[in-house]
Design a protein around this motif. Structure first.
Motif, PDB file in Angstrom:
ATOM      1  N   ILE A  44      -4.360   2.637  -6.914  1.00  0.00           N
ATOM      2  CA  ILE A  44      -5.335   3.623  -6.443  1.00  0.00           C
ATOM      3  C   ILE A  44      -6.317   2.908  -5.539  1.00  0.00           C
ATOM      4  CG2 ILE A  44      -7.134   5.240  -7.122  1.00  0.00           C
ATOM      5  CD1 ILE A  44      -5.579   5.645  -9.714  1.00  0.00           C
ATOM      6  N   LEU A  45      -6.467   3.430  -4.328  1.00  0.00           N
ATOM      7  CA  LEU A  45      -7.393   2.876  -3.351  1.00  0.00           C
ATOM      8  C   LEU A  45      -8.656   3.726  -3.350  1.00  0.00           C
ATOM      9  CD1 LEU A  45      -4.839   2.433  -0.424  1.00  0.00           C
ATOM     10  CD2 LEU A  45      -5.460   0.766  -2.163  1.00  0.00           C
ATOM     11  N   LEU A  46      -9.804   3.103  -3.478  1.00  0.00           N
ATOM     12  CA  LEU A  46     -11.103   3.791  -3.476  1.00  0.00           C
ATOM     13  C   LEU A  46     -11.824   3.475  -2.178  1.00  0.00           C
ATOM     14  CD1 LEU A  46     -12.216   3.063  -7.083  1.00  0.00           C
ATOM     15  CD2 LEU A  46     -12.345   5.278  -6.031  1.00  0.00           C
ATOM     16  N   GLN A  47     -12.189   4.522  -1.450  1.00  0.00           N
ATOM     17  CA  GLN A  47     -12.910   4.321  -0.193  1.00  0.00           C
ATOM     18  C   GLN A  47     -14.183   5.153  -0.197  1.00  0.00           C
ATOM     19  OE1 GLN A  47     -10.999   5.714   3.381  1.00  0.00           O
ATOM     20  NE2 GLN A  47     -11.972   4.100   4.583  1.00  0.00           N
ATOM     21  N   PRO A  48     -15.329   4.518  -0.454  1.00  0.00           N
ATOM     22  CA  PRO A  48     -16.595   5.265  -0.402  1.00  0.00           C
ATOM     23  C   PRO A  48     -17.045   5.432   1.043  1.00  0.00           C
ATOM     24  CG  PRO A  48     -17.004   2.995  -1.034  1.00  0.00           C
ATOM     25  CD  PRO A  48     -15.515   3.151  -0.898  1.00  0.00           C
ATOM     26  N   ALA A  49     -17.627   6.577   1.347  1.00  0.00           N
ATOM     27  CA  ALA A  49     -18.161   6.820   2.684  1.00  0.00           C
ATOM     28  C   ALA A  49     -19.549   6.190   2.803  1.00  0.00           C
ATOM     29  CB  ALA A  49     -18.238   8.326   2.943  1.00  0.00           C
ATOM     30  N   GLN A  50     -20.028   6.096   4.029  1.00  0.00           N
ATOM     31  CA  GLN A  50     -21.379   5.586   4.251  1.00  0.00           C
ATOM     32  C   GLN A  50     -22.374   6.509   3.555  1.00  0.00           C
ATOM     33  OE1 GLN A  50     -22.495   2.897   5.574  1.00  0.00           O
ATOM     34  NE2 GLN A  50     -20.748   2.091   6.674  1.00  0.00           N
ATOM     35  N   LEU A  96       0.814  -1.196   0.000  1.00  0.00           N
ATOM     36  CA  LEU A  96       0.000   0.000   0.000  1.00  0.00           C
ATOM     37  C   LEU A  96       0.857   1.259   0.000  1.00  0.00           C
ATOM     38  CD1 LEU A  96      -2.805  -1.041   2.513  1.00  0.00           C
ATOM     39  CD2 LEU A  96      -2.817  -1.176   0.032  1.00  0.00           C
ATOM     40  N   VAL A  97       2.164   1.107   0.165  1.00  0.00           N
ATOM     41  CA  VAL A  97       3.064   2.255   0.175  1.00  0.00           C
ATOM     42  C   VAL A  97       3.101   2.860  -1.225  1.00  0.00           C
ATOM     43  CG1 VAL A  97       5.444   3.001   0.560  1.00  0.00           C
ATOM     44  CG2 VAL A  97       4.437   1.231   2.007  1.00  0.00           C
ATOM     45  N   GLY A  98       2.893   4.151  -1.315  1.00  0.00           N
ATOM     46  CA  GLY A  98       2.886   4.834  -2.599  1.00  0.00           C
ATOM     47  C   GLY A  98       1.545   4.827  -3.300  1.00  0.00           C
ATOM     48  N   SER A  99       0.545   4.178  -2.708  1.00  0.00           N
ATOM     49  CA  SER A  99      -0.791   4.150  -3.313  1.00  0.00           C
ATOM     50  C   SER A  99      -1.493   5.479  -3.077  1.00  0.00           C
ATOM     51  CB  SER A  99      -1.626   3.026  -2.700  1.00  0.00           C
ATOM     52  OG  SER A  99      -1.049   1.778  -2.959  1.00  0.00           O
ATOM     53  N   TRP A 100      -2.357   5.831  -3.993  1.00  0.00           N
ATOM     54  CA  TRP A 100      -3.165   7.029  -3.842  1.00  0.00           C
ATOM     55  C   TRP A 100      -4.513   6.644  -3.247  1.00  0.00           C
ATOM     56  CZ3 TRP A 100      -2.763  10.692  -8.652  1.00  0.00           C
ATOM     57  CH2 TRP A 100      -1.487  11.248  -8.686  1.00  0.00           C
ATOM     58  N   LEU A 101      -4.989   7.427  -2.307  1.00  0.00           N
ATOM     59  CA  LEU A 101      -6.266   7.163  -1.655  1.00  0.00           C
ATOM     60  C   LEU A 101      -7.300   8.161  -2.165  1.00  0.00           C
ATOM     61  CD1 LEU A 101      -8.021   5.734   0.471  1.00  0.00           C
ATOM     62  CD2 LEU A 101      -7.205   7.436   2.122  1.00  0.00           C
ATOM     63  N   VAL A 102      -8.332   7.636  -2.793  1.00  0.00           N
ATOM     64  CA  VAL A 102      -9.456   8.452  -3.262  1.00  0.00           C
ATOM     65  C   VAL A 102     -10.627   8.149  -2.341  1.00  0.00           C
ATOM     66  CG1 VAL A 102     -11.042   8.929  -5.160  1.00  0.00           C
ATOM     67  CG2 VAL A 102      -8.649   8.399  -5.642  1.00  0.00           C
ATOM     68  N   LEU A 133      -8.512  13.405  -3.039  1.00  0.00           N
ATOM     69  CA  LEU A 133      -7.369  12.575  -3.406  1.00  0.00           C
ATOM     70  C   LEU A 133      -6.262  12.863  -2.406  1.00  0.00           C
ATOM     71  CD1 LEU A 133      -5.757  10.721  -5.337  1.00  0.00           C
ATOM     72  CD2 LEU A 133      -5.196  12.763  -6.641  1.00  0.00           C
ATOM     73  N   ASN A 134      -5.932  11.875  -1.596  1.00  0.00           N
ATOM     74  CA  ASN A 134      -4.911  12.009  -0.553  1.00  0.00           C
ATOM     75  C   ASN A 134      -5.174  13.215   0.341  1.00  0.00           C
ATOM     76  OD1 ASN A 134      -3.551   9.742  -1.502  1.00  0.00           O
ATOM     77  ND2 ASN A 134      -2.288  10.939  -2.887  1.00  0.00           N
ATOM     78  N   GLU A 172       3.208   8.581 -16.085  1.00  0.00           N
ATOM     79  CA  GLU A 172       4.552   8.565 -15.508  1.00  0.00           C
ATOM     80  C   GLU A 172       4.857   7.234 -14.825  1.00  0.00           C
ATOM     81  OE1 GLU A 172       7.098  11.327 -12.411  1.00  0.00           O
ATOM     82  OE2 GLU A 172       5.237  12.090 -13.267  1.00  0.00           O
ATOM     83  N   TYR A 173       3.894   6.720 -14.058  1.00  0.00           N
ATOM     84  CA  TYR A 173       4.044   5.457 -13.328  1.00  0.00           C
ATOM     85  C   TYR A 173       2.871   4.536 -13.674  1.00  0.00           C
ATOM     86  CZ  TYR A 173       7.234   8.269 -10.516  1.00  0.00           C
ATOM     87  OH  TYR A 173       8.244   9.090 -10.109  1.00  0.00           O
ATOM     88  N   PRO A 174       3.020   3.664 -14.666  1.00  0.00           N
ATOM     89  CA  PRO A 174       1.880   2.823 -15.099  1.00  0.00           C
ATOM     90  C   PRO A 174       1.368   1.849 -14.037  1.00  0.00           C
ATOM     91  CG  PRO A 174       3.665   2.771 -16.714  1.00  0.00           C
ATOM     92  CD  PRO A 174       4.176   3.498 -15.525  1.00  0.00           C
TER      93      PRO A 174
END
Length: 129
Positions: free
Chosen positions: A96-102, A55-61, A70-71, A90-92
């Motif tokens: 990307i982590l997707l976290q929907p709220a309640q 998960l290091v370097g992942s983007w959190l949406v 985003l982050n 740049e980095y293929p």
């Protein structure tokens, strides 16, 4: 002199109106239906914590009811797609982590997934709210 027959005279049933109705229904349903191909989302089985998914370097949406970020930086869906497309160029292998709220609807989530897919994001992970 007129003779009456003992058997009642039967009227012939015409099938022409029935054929007309069936034809009209066929034309109606042909015109009312869509011929587009339904777009399916390919989902893999969720990975377990023991798999060691980095998960290091992942983007959190994070998708909230009033927008997304985003982050931790609030932005709209168009800006998110542009930033992700630039990062993927740049980095293929960008995750990307997707976290929907309640309370976020499934349609909102699918819209964001479609935008990310259009931005060529291939490594999407859906987190529980």
């Amino acid at each position: 002199m007129r003779f009456e027959s003992s058997t009642p005279h039967r009227r012939l049933i015409s099938l022409t109106p029935l054929v007309d109705v069936v034809f009209i229904l066929l034309v109606f349903f042909m015109l009312a239906s869509t011929l587009d191909k339904w777009h399916a989302l390919e989902l893999d089985a969720p990975a377990s914590a023991a798999d060691g998914t980095p998960l290091v370097g992942s983007w959190l949406v994070r998708l909230r009811g009033d927008g997304l970020d985003l982050n931790g930086e609030a932005m709209d869906a168009g800006e998110l797609a542009q930033r992700v497309a630039a990062r993927i160029a740049e980095y293929p292998d960008q995750r990307i982590l997707l976290q929907p709220a309640q309370g976020v609807s499934l349609q909102q989530l699918v819209d964001i997934i479609d935008r990310l897919r259009d931005a060529e994001a291939a490594h999407l992970t859906l987190l529980q709210p």
